[in-house]
Design a protein around this motif. Sequence first.
Motif, PDB file in Angstrom:
ATOM      1  N   THR A  11      25.077  41.017  28.732  1.00 25.01           N
ATOM      2  CA  THR A  11      24.507  40.240  27.808  1.00 25.01           C
ATOM      3  C   THR A  11      25.455  39.743  26.939  1.00 25.01           C
ATOM      4  O   THR A  11      25.647  38.342  26.382  1.00 25.01           O
ATOM      5  CB  THR A  11      23.372  40.521  27.225  1.00 25.01           C
ATOM      6  OG1 THR A  11      22.388  40.978  28.401  1.00 25.01           O
ATOM      7  CG2 THR A  11      22.350  39.749  26.405  1.00 25.01           C
ATOM      8  N   ALA A  14      28.102  37.565  28.214  1.00 27.52           N
ATOM      9  CA  ALA A  14      27.658  36.148  28.515  1.00 27.52           C
ATOM     10  C   ALA A  14      27.633  35.391  27.039  1.00 27.52           C
ATOM     11  O   ALA A  14      27.994  34.239  27.144  1.00 27.52           O
ATOM     12  CB  ALA A  14      26.329  36.204  29.225  1.00 27.52           C
ATOM     13  N   ALA A 111      25.257  25.146  28.066  1.00 21.21           N
ATOM     14  CA  ALA A 111      25.790  26.352  27.405  1.00 21.21           C
ATOM     15  C   ALA A 111      24.651  26.785  26.413  1.00 21.21           C
ATOM     16  O   ALA A 111      24.570  27.937  26.061  1.00 21.21           O
ATOM     17  CB  ALA A 111      27.210  26.042  26.887  1.00 21.21           C
ATOM     18  N   ARG A 113      21.356  26.620  26.007  1.00 23.81           N
ATOM     19  CA  ARG A 113      20.277  27.269  26.390  1.00 23.81           C
ATOM     20  C   ARG A 113      20.575  28.811  27.329  1.00 23.81           C
ATOM     21  O   ARG A 113      19.940  29.559  26.920  1.00 23.81           O
ATOM     22  CB  ARG A 113      19.787  26.254  27.955  1.00 23.81           C
ATOM     23  CG  ARG A 113      18.832  25.347  27.269  1.00 23.81           C
ATOM     24  CD  ARG A 113      18.038  24.490  28.198  1.00 23.81           C
ATOM     25  NE  ARG A 113      18.138  24.627  29.736  1.00 23.81           N
ATOM     26  CZ  ARG A 113      17.471  24.961  30.435  1.00 23.81           C
ATOM     27  NH1 ARG A 113      16.182  24.819  29.660  1.00 23.81           N
ATOM     28  NH2 ARG A 113      17.461  25.212  31.740  1.00 23.81           N
ATOM     29  N   ALA A 114      21.904  28.740  27.867  1.00 24.74           N
ATOM     30  CA  ALA A 114      22.338  30.013  28.325  1.00 24.74           C
ATOM     31  C   ALA A 114      22.483  31.001  27.001  1.00 24.74           C
ATOM     32  O   ALA A 114      22.181  32.202  27.175  1.00 24.74           O
ATOM     33  CB  ALA A 114      23.714  30.099  29.226  1.00 24.74           C
ATOM     34  N   ALA A 117      19.012  32.180  25.802  1.00 27.70           N
ATOM     35  CA  ALA A 117      18.565  32.877  26.490  1.00 27.70           C
ATOM     36  C   ALA A 117      18.926  34.112  26.335  1.00 27.70           C
ATOM     37  O   ALA A 117      18.089  35.261  26.507  1.00 27.70           O
ATOM     38  CB  ALA A 117      18.385  32.459  28.202  1.00 27.70           C
ATOM     39  N   ASN A 118      19.967  34.529  26.395  1.00 28.06           N
ATOM     40  CA  ASN A 118      20.966  35.777  26.319  1.00 28.06           C
ATOM     41  C   ASN A 118      20.522  36.445  24.986  1.00 28.06           C
ATOM     42  O   ASN A 118      20.557  37.666  25.033  1.00 28.06           O
ATOM     43  CB  ASN A 118      22.283  35.745  26.669  1.00 28.06           C
ATOM     44  CG  ASN A 118      22.670  35.722  27.984  1.00 28.06           C
ATOM     45  OD1 ASN A 118      22.604  36.811  28.684  1.00 28.06           O
ATOM     46  ND2 ASN A 118      22.962  34.711  28.447  1.00 28.06           N
ATOM     47  N   ALA A 120      17.763  35.939  23.447  1.00 26.27           N
ATOM     48  CA  ALA A 120      16.321  36.368  23.498  1.00 26.27           C
ATOM     49  C   ALA A 120      16.358  37.789  24.383  1.00 26.27           C
ATOM     50  O   ALA A 120      15.616  38.760  23.920  1.00 26.27           O
ATOM     51  CB  ALA A 120      15.449  35.341  24.342  1.00 26.27           C
ATOM     52  N   VAL A 121      17.238  38.028  25.281  1.00 22.43           N
ATOM     53  CA  VAL A 121      17.276  39.124  26.065  1.00 22.43           C
ATOM     54  C   VAL A 121      17.472  40.190  24.990  1.00 22.43           C
ATOM     55  O   VAL A 121      16.952  41.575  25.135  1.00 22.43           O
ATOM     56  CB  VAL A 121      18.290  39.100  27.118  1.00 22.43           C
ATOM     57  CG1 VAL A 121      18.693  40.426  27.498  1.00 22.43           C
ATOM     58  CG2 VAL A 121      17.982  38.040  28.269  1.00 22.43           C
TER      59      VAL A 121
ATOM     60  N   MET B  94      12.961  34.046  31.877  1.00 27.21           N
ATOM     61  CA  MET B  94      12.326  34.142  30.619  1.00 27.21           C
ATOM     62  C   MET B  94      10.975  34.548  30.654  1.00 27.21           C
ATOM     63  O   MET B  94      10.557  35.594  30.020  1.00 27.21           O
ATOM     64  CB  MET B  94      12.417  32.932  29.762  1.00 27.21           C
ATOM     65  CG  MET B  94      13.915  32.317  29.620  1.00 27.21           C
ATOM     66  SD  MET B  94      14.731  33.420  28.630  1.00 27.21           S
ATOM     67  CE  MET B  94      14.042  33.220  26.892  1.00 27.21           C
ATOM     68  N   MET B  97      10.846  38.123  31.714  1.00 24.71           N
ATOM     69  CA  MET B  97      11.309  39.091  30.450  1.00 24.71           C
ATOM     70  C   MET B  97      10.036  39.410  29.620  1.00 24.71           C
ATOM     71  O   MET B  97       9.853  40.496  29.397  1.00 24.71           O
ATOM     72  CB  MET B  97      12.391  38.277  29.862  1.00 24.71           C
ATOM     73  CG  MET B  97      12.859  39.288  28.647  1.00 24.71           C
ATOM     74  SD  MET B  97      14.323  38.639  27.522  1.00 24.71           S
ATOM     75  CE  MET B  97      13.776  37.310  26.925  1.00 24.71           C
TER      76      MET B  97
END
Lengths: 138, 127, 124
Positions: A11, A14, A111, A113-114, A117-118, A120-121, B94, B97
Amino acid sequence: MIQVLGGIESTSAALASERVRMDVISQNIANATTMSGPDGRPYQRQQVVFESVLRDRLPAGGAGLAGATAVRVARVEADPRAPRTIYDPLRGPVEVPNINVHEEMADLISASRAFEANLAVLKTARSMAVQTLALGKR
Amino acid sequence: MIDALFNQPNYVAAKRMLDATAARMEAVASNLANVETPNYRRIDLPRAFEKQLQEAVRSGDVHALRNLRPQLQPDPNAAAVRPDGNTVDLESEMVEMYRASMEHGLETQLITGRLLKLRMAITGRPT
Amino acid sequence: MNAIPVLPPVTGSLGTLQVAPEARVPREIPVPELQPLPWAGAAVQPGSTAAPAPFGEVLSRMVGEINDRQVAAADKVQGLLGGREVSLHETMIALEEASVSFQLMVEVRNKLLESYQELMRMQV
């Protein structure tokens, strides 16, 4: 390194990669009309080359991640395509950077969005770890 | 003898489900980290694992529950979402998750509840 | 099956009491067989003729198991801190279970001590 959540190194890799990519795209957009750079030539579009790195350690919990890869920026290189030539009524044929702003924007959005998303992880992993640390306590 | 305290089917089931949720979260992390990697195949728990877990919970077979180990593997059912063969769909990851996050909360509460009840039974005091 | 004997209905100088048959108490009330607790009777099979394990043995076995759990939990913590393949939730659960087992041992010890002191206070 304590494994709060297995796989968290991918993560962060990324996040770093997408950040570099966003920076490069922003630079391209900013210089889309730079017809004469420090070397006198039009700005040359930059692009990012990613590579997959095989993770060398197994994740925690023995979940047996198969084919675990992390993505990393191998290099930032100049786009090999030559600058476009457009016809300026006042000065004749002029070379301009070969940058399609719409393409760059689409790239920037994906880019971004990716990246989100990461991110959020990471946040979710952190809140799960906090819950886990409170296991068994009132 | 002490093992009998922790061998109750629901408790063991909650622990296994927590293992599965943690594995799923790892899978999501890996999938989202590789959302732009060409030819990356998304990974997940096998579908059969869910069924095995449910069956073991329903039957209350503690031995079967103990032996269930979640293993992550490339998802054979995932379709390519990009021309370069990448099978990661950002939205569905998502959703996975957030689902994992909620299940994690539930499972930790179940386990905490059981442990607190044990402590109350042992000491006679609430904490 | 242990049965509690019941006195037959009383008849006598008051004249015969007409008692409806269904009001009669059955002659023998069956008492359900008591099942031994699964963990306490670990050494005893229902119906076996062997003597149950001495309490001292049961206790020392319990202490041994609790100690094993503490060691296993400490090992997991080491694994987690050392970057081995141990997950956080596995470690937390192992720690909590070891702690609960330890609490059990402490309470058993307290109760034994209490009983001993109670016994000593008894007037002969």
